[in-house]
Design a protein around this motif. Structure first.
Motif, PDB file in Angstrom:
ATOM      1  N   TYR A   1      51.708  39.059  42.080  1.00 48.51           N
ATOM      2  CA  TYR A   1      50.812  38.069  41.463  1.00 48.51           C
ATOM      3  C   TYR A   1      49.396  38.618  41.576  1.00 48.51           C
ATOM      4  O   TYR A   1      49.046  39.250  42.560  1.00 48.51           O
ATOM      5  CB  TYR A   1      50.939  36.708  42.147  1.00 48.51           C
ATOM      6  N   HIS A   2      48.617  38.393  40.561  1.00 48.13           N
ATOM      7  CA  HIS A   2      47.266  38.949  40.607  1.00 48.13           C
ATOM      8  C   HIS A   2      46.250  37.981  40.010  1.00 48.13           C
ATOM      9  O   HIS A   2      46.513  37.320  39.007  1.00 48.13           O
ATOM     10  CB  HIS A   2      47.183  40.324  39.962  1.00 48.13           C
ATOM     11  N   SER A   3      45.096  37.930  40.689  1.00 45.32           N
ATOM     12  CA  SER A   3      43.939  37.226  40.172  1.00 45.32           C
ATOM     13  C   SER A   3      42.934  38.302  39.801  1.00 45.32           C
ATOM     14  O   SER A   3      42.195  38.795  40.652  1.00 45.32           O
ATOM     15  CB  SER A   3      43.326  36.308  41.242  1.00 45.32           C
TER      16      SER A   3
ATOM     17  N   ASP B   1      39.800  38.269  31.347  1.00 48.11           N
ATOM     18  CA  ASP B   1      40.855  37.579  30.609  1.00 48.11           C
ATOM     19  C   ASP B   1      41.818  38.670  30.144  1.00 48.11           C
ATOM     20  O   ASP B   1      41.383  39.693  29.600  1.00 48.11           O
ATOM     21  CB  ASP B   1      40.293  36.849  29.386  1.00 48.11           C
ATOM     22  N   GLU B   2      43.115  38.458  30.360  1.00 45.50           N
ATOM     23  CA  GLU B   2      44.116  39.489  30.048  1.00 45.50           C
ATOM     24  C   GLU B   2      44.971  39.041  28.876  1.00 45.50           C
ATOM     25  O   GLU B   2      45.542  37.959  28.896  1.00 45.50           O
ATOM     26  CB  GLU B   2      44.990  39.724  31.282  1.00 45.50           C
ATOM     27  N   VAL B   3      45.050  39.894  27.881  1.00 48.48           N
ATOM     28  CA  VAL B   3      45.824  39.587  26.679  1.00 48.48           C
ATOM     29  C   VAL B   3      46.919  40.636  26.525  1.00 48.48           C
ATOM     30  O   VAL B   3      46.630  41.810  26.323  1.00 48.48           O
ATOM     31  CB  VAL B   3      44.933  39.612  25.424  1.00 48.48           C
TER      32      VAL B   3
ATOM     33  N   PRO C   1      45.559  32.808  38.777  1.00 45.76           N
ATOM     34  CA  PRO C   1      46.460  33.857  39.267  1.00 45.76           C
ATOM     35  C   PRO C   1      47.756  33.849  38.468  1.00 45.76           C
ATOM     36  O   PRO C   1      48.291  32.790  38.165  1.00 45.76           O
ATOM     37  CB  PRO C   1      46.717  33.437  40.719  1.00 45.76           C
ATOM     38  N   HIS C   2      48.229  35.043  38.099  1.00 40.26           N
ATOM     39  CA  HIS C   2      49.463  35.086  37.319  1.00 40.26           C
ATOM     40  C   HIS C   2      50.311  36.248  37.792  1.00 40.26           C
ATOM     41  O   HIS C   2      49.889  37.086  38.573  1.00 40.26           O
ATOM     42  CB  HIS C   2      49.169  35.186  35.825  1.00 40.26           C
ATOM     43  N   GLY C   3      51.516  36.277  37.294  1.00 42.24           N
ATOM     44  CA  GLY C   3      52.447  37.321  37.701  1.00 42.24           C
ATOM     45  C   GLY C   3      53.823  36.984  37.179  1.00 42.24           C
ATOM     46  O   GLY C   3      53.971  36.186  36.251  1.00 42.24           O
TER      47      GLY C   3
HETATM   48 FE   LIG Z   1      48.311  40.689  34.562  1.00 43.75          FE
END
Ligand SMILES: [Fe+2]
Length: 404
Positions: A309-311, A316-318, A347-349
């Motif tokens: 998981y990463h913040s 902004d990640e596309v 945070p996403h992953g």
């Molecule tokens: Fe990512």
């Protein structure tokens, strides 16, 4: 682009008389320097039969809807771009639907038919168009650049060009404000791609011959659509030129359009999970472009091949998913043609079950093109049409809140 190229007929000495010896009047060619950053960066010298600045008329070009709305309340997004395709296809330039945008970069998508686009020039910045599917050519003042699926087509700012699809083509257009280039860390201090770079000069394909429109068409007025900026934002102007702009008998320099196919990008892999910058292909002002491609994955005996998981707090990640079955997104609804937006501050992953599922994997077969921006993205007009409202809640596995 730091690599010198020379195409067609150029004089031995720059800025000297260069004449059309096929004509009785031995008319002078018109020399144009096309250069970046105030004559202090890459440039090329082009030799025209006509006068490149001969404009005979101008009007407004009404751009496709440029409306944007903030990503507020802040949510991760899933946009299904394939749903934007229309029967018969749309124009490669005027048919682009804006998906995401900010001051630094605008992302649009179009599935074309086979009609050529109008002549076009982006005066705001370089364009990097990823060819998701299809093939054809981009005709430019520098010559023709063929394209095929997997190409990143890089068209420098203010290059007059048109798209000529040989078959319906799915185009993911990344329109920069300013310029794009290979990451500096891949380059020698004189601009050569270094041995640790994941691609090299051989993988970049520019025009190899002049493109000259001949006959009556060459001497007739023709429209060029110009995308530019005012205080009102991104706008369009139609310039009518006195003669056809494809009149360059030769050029040389370090500024020209080129393609780089993602097949030629050699992924950098490691014993444990490698961070996204190893997948970087190009960088622009306040954004980067990366390509996640089929590769061997981490070979530590206890490696977790999908990302942690990463913040990524400044970005902004596309992600645009273009091939394979994206391991980390299994169970999220993401599929081919999907775009995910993971905004900074979130945070996403992987989907939790994808982590266990990836253990022991030796290779991934997925492909995705990523744009990371350093300023928040807003949702373009097309985003509302293809938004998956369930996506934000998929990590929690919870119910979908009612609309609103
Ligand atoms: Fe990512």
């Amino acid at each position: 682009m730091a690599y010198y190229s020379r195409v067609g007929d150029v004089p031995r000495t720059r800025h000297t008389q260069h004449r059309d010896t096929s004509r009785e009047d031995r008319r002078l060619y018109r020399e144009e320097l096309m250069g970046e950053e105030g004559f202090s960066s890459d440039s090329s010298l082009l030799y025209h039969r006509g006068v490149p600045s001969a404009v005979v008329d101008a009007g407004t070009w009404e751009l496709p809807d440029q409306a944007r709305r903030p990503n507020h309340p802040l949510l991760p997004r899933h946009l299904r771009l394939h749903d934007l395709a229309v029967p018969g296809g749309a124009d490669a330039v005027t048919g682009r639907r804006q998906v995401l945008a900010n001051h630094d970069v605008r992302i649009g998508y179009v599935v074309t038919g086979t009609d050529p686009s109008p002549l076009y020039r982006d005066a705001i910045g370089d364009e990097v168009v990823f060819v998701e599917a299809g093939s054809g050519a981009v005709e430019t003042v520098f010559g023709t650049v063929p394209y095929r699926a997997g190409d990143l087509v890089v068209v420098p700012r203010a290059t007059t060009h048109r798209w000529v699809p040989a078959e319906p083509s799915s185009l993911y257009a990344i329109e920069a404000t300013g310029h794009v280039a290979p990451p500096k860390r891949y380059l020698s201090r004189y601009g050569q791609l270094l041995e640790h770079a994941p691609y090299c000069e051989r993988d970049l394909h520019g025009p190899t011959a002049p493109l000259l429109v001949e006959g009556p068409q060459a001497e007739e007025p023709v429209d060029v659509l110009v995308k530019h900026r005012t205080s009102a934002g991104v706008v369009g102007t139609r310039h009518t030129l006195a003669t056809h702009p494809f009149d360059v008998v030769g050029w040389d320099g370090c500024l020209y359009p080129y393609t780089l196919n993602v097949e030629d990008f050699m992924p950098i892999t490691g014993k444990v999970h490698q961070p996204p910058p190893v997948h970087q292909v190009l960088e622009g002002w306040n954004f980067v472009i990366c390509a996640f491609l089929p590769r061997k994955v981490d070979y530590h005996p206890l490696a977790v091949p999908v990302p942690y998981y990463h913040s990524n707090v400044d970005s902004d990640e596309v992600m645009f998913y273009v091939g394979g079955d994206y391991e980390a997104r299994k169970g999220s609804g993401i599929g081919l043609g999907s775009v995910s937006l993971h905004p900074g501050g979130f945070p996403h992953g992987p989907q939790p079950e994808a982590i266990e599922g990836s253990l022991g994997a030796t290779e991934f077969h997925e492909s995705a093109v990523m744009v990371d921006t350093f300023a928040p993205l807003e949702l373009g007009e097309a985003a509302a049409d293809v938004d998956d409202p369930a996506y934000a809640w998929t990590w929690a596995g919870g119910p979908v809140p009612p609309p609103g």
